[in-house]
Design an enzyme around this catalytic site. Structure first.
Site, PDB file in Angstrom:
ATOM      1  N   PHE A  82       6.792   2.110  -4.379  1.00  0.00           N
ATOM      2  CA  PHE A  82       8.199   2.318  -4.019  1.00  0.00           C
ATOM      3  C   PHE A  82       8.740   3.709  -4.367  1.00  0.00           C
ATOM      4  O   PHE A  82       9.794   4.095  -3.885  1.00  0.00           O
ATOM      5  CB  PHE A  82       9.116   1.240  -4.634  1.00  0.00           C
ATOM      6  CG  PHE A  82       8.843  -0.144  -4.119  1.00  0.00           C
ATOM      7  CD1 PHE A  82       9.291  -0.532  -2.866  1.00  0.00           C
ATOM      8  CD2 PHE A  82       8.121  -1.059  -4.872  1.00  0.00           C
ATOM      9  CE1 PHE A  82       9.008  -1.806  -2.365  1.00  0.00           C
ATOM     10  CE2 PHE A  82       7.842  -2.336  -4.388  1.00  0.00           C
ATOM     11  CZ  PHE A  82       8.291  -2.713  -3.126  1.00  0.00           C
ATOM     12  N   HIS A  93      10.928  -9.368   0.509  1.00  0.00           N
ATOM     13  CA  HIS A  93      10.699  -7.931   0.342  1.00  0.00           C
ATOM     14  C   HIS A  93      12.002  -7.161   0.573  1.00  0.00           C
ATOM     15  O   HIS A  93      12.825  -7.568   1.394  1.00  0.00           O
ATOM     16  CB  HIS A  93       9.627  -7.472   1.343  1.00  0.00           C
ATOM     17  CG  HIS A  93       9.053  -6.133   1.025  1.00  0.00           C
ATOM     18  ND1 HIS A  93       9.635  -4.958   1.439  1.00  0.00           N
ATOM     19  CD2 HIS A  93       7.949  -5.782   0.312  1.00  0.00           C
ATOM     20  CE1 HIS A  93       8.905  -3.936   1.010  1.00  0.00           C
ATOM     21  NE2 HIS A  93       7.877  -4.418   0.319  1.00  0.00           N
ATOM     22  N   TYR A 153       2.992   4.759   0.631  1.00  0.00           N
ATOM     23  CA  TYR A 153       3.660   5.387   1.774  1.00  0.00           C
ATOM     24  C   TYR A 153       2.636   6.266   2.500  1.00  0.00           C
ATOM     25  O   TYR A 153       1.785   6.893   1.873  1.00  0.00           O
ATOM     26  CB  TYR A 153       4.824   6.249   1.302  1.00  0.00           C
ATOM     27  CG  TYR A 153       5.950   5.501   0.626  1.00  0.00           C
ATOM     28  CD1 TYR A 153       6.623   4.463   1.278  1.00  0.00           C
ATOM     29  CD2 TYR A 153       6.384   5.853  -0.649  1.00  0.00           C
ATOM     30  CE1 TYR A 153       7.685   3.793   0.662  1.00  0.00           C
ATOM     31  CE2 TYR A 153       7.431   5.190  -1.271  1.00  0.00           C
ATOM     32  CZ  TYR A 153       8.081   4.167  -0.609  1.00  0.00           C
ATOM     33  OH  TYR A 153       9.112   3.511  -1.221  1.00  0.00           O
ATOM     34  N   ASP A 195       0.857  -1.186   0.000  1.00  0.00           N
ATOM     35  CA  ASP A 195       0.000   0.000   0.000  1.00  0.00           C
ATOM     36  C   ASP A 195       0.894   1.237   0.000  1.00  0.00           C
ATOM     37  O   ASP A 195       2.098   1.135   0.224  1.00  0.00           O
ATOM     38  CB  ASP A 195      -0.998  -0.015   1.168  1.00  0.00           C
ATOM     39  CG  ASP A 195      -0.372   0.237   2.525  1.00  0.00           C
ATOM     40  OD1 ASP A 195      -1.069   0.758   3.395  1.00  0.00           O
ATOM     41  OD2 ASP A 195       0.805  -0.096   2.717  1.00  0.00           O
TER      42      ASP A 195
END
Length: 224
Positions: A77, A186, A66, A64
């Site tokens: 990202f 991740h 920032y 989701d």
């Protein structure tokens, strides 16, 4: 929420007519009018608007947006110029440096990737300020799953970079023999040393694109 470009509009128009989307739209509209929500409402669909369906070569799937001020702008990202590079993106840059010899830039603005066919999609497209995963379960997952299914149905090579267990769960939707699914932990500081570093996804991606007659991605984000 802004309109979608024609490829995505054609693939996803059916979603807009479904009951879940009507409820999602109502919920999100209420959230934006009563809370601080990211990204700005006109940037919710940035990933789709910068990389239309037929232009997608690579999918990088985030979770989701920032949730701190000025960070989210609709690309997983990525952050806008002038915003500190988040730890996960810094680890992505470190992996790129190890794989391809790129330098680590002074910004986290990834529109250059989007313009080359890298769809940087989050599974959930909005978030309440300072509250990670606060819009989880509202209906975005169903909408973004429809987008992933549309990619799976394309008669062309696509590379999927699935980082972390939530992203990797989407692999069960992907069965197109012309496409490549890459999985790794991740890139967050909590898990990057468990196999994200050294995954060589960027090399594997470009080798696959080249082998299929497509232009490789130039992964170097330049300094601003």
């Amino acid at each position: 929420m802004s309109a979608l470009p024609k490829g995505w509009e054609s693939a996803l128009s059916g979603e807009f007519k479904k009951p879940y989307y009507a409820q999602l739209y109502k919920s999100i509209k209420s959230e934006y009018s009563t809370k601080v929500v990211y990204p700005p409402s006109d940037e919710i669909f940035t990933a789709f608007n910068l990389t239309d369906l037929d232009d997608v070569k690579v999918l990088i799937l985030g979770q989701d947006p920032y949730h701190e001020p000025g960070q989210a702008h609709g690309l997983s990202f990525s952050v806008k110029p002038g915003i500190q590079i988040p730890p996960s993106l810094l680890n992505i840059y470190k992996e790129l440096q190890d794989e391809l010899g790129t330098y680590i830039p002074n910004n986290g603005y990834l529109t250059k990737w989007a313009n080359q066919g890298v769809l940087m999609l989050n599974t959930v497209l909005t978030v309440r300020a300072h509250n990670a995963n606060s819009h989880k379960g509202m209906g975005w997952e169903e909408f973004t799953d429809a987008a992933i299914k549309a990619l799976n149905e394309l008669d062309k090579p696509v590379v999927y970079m699935l980082w972390g267990s939530p992203a990797q769960k989407k692999a069960s939707m992907l069965n197109n023999k012309k496409q490549l699914v890459l999985k790794a932990p991740h890139p967050s500081p909590l898990s990057s040393y468990r196999g994200f570093f050294g995954c060589n996804h960027f090399i594997k991606c470009n080798e696959f694109l080249k082998a299929n007659g497509l232009v490789e991605i130039d992964w170097q984000i330049e300094n601003i």
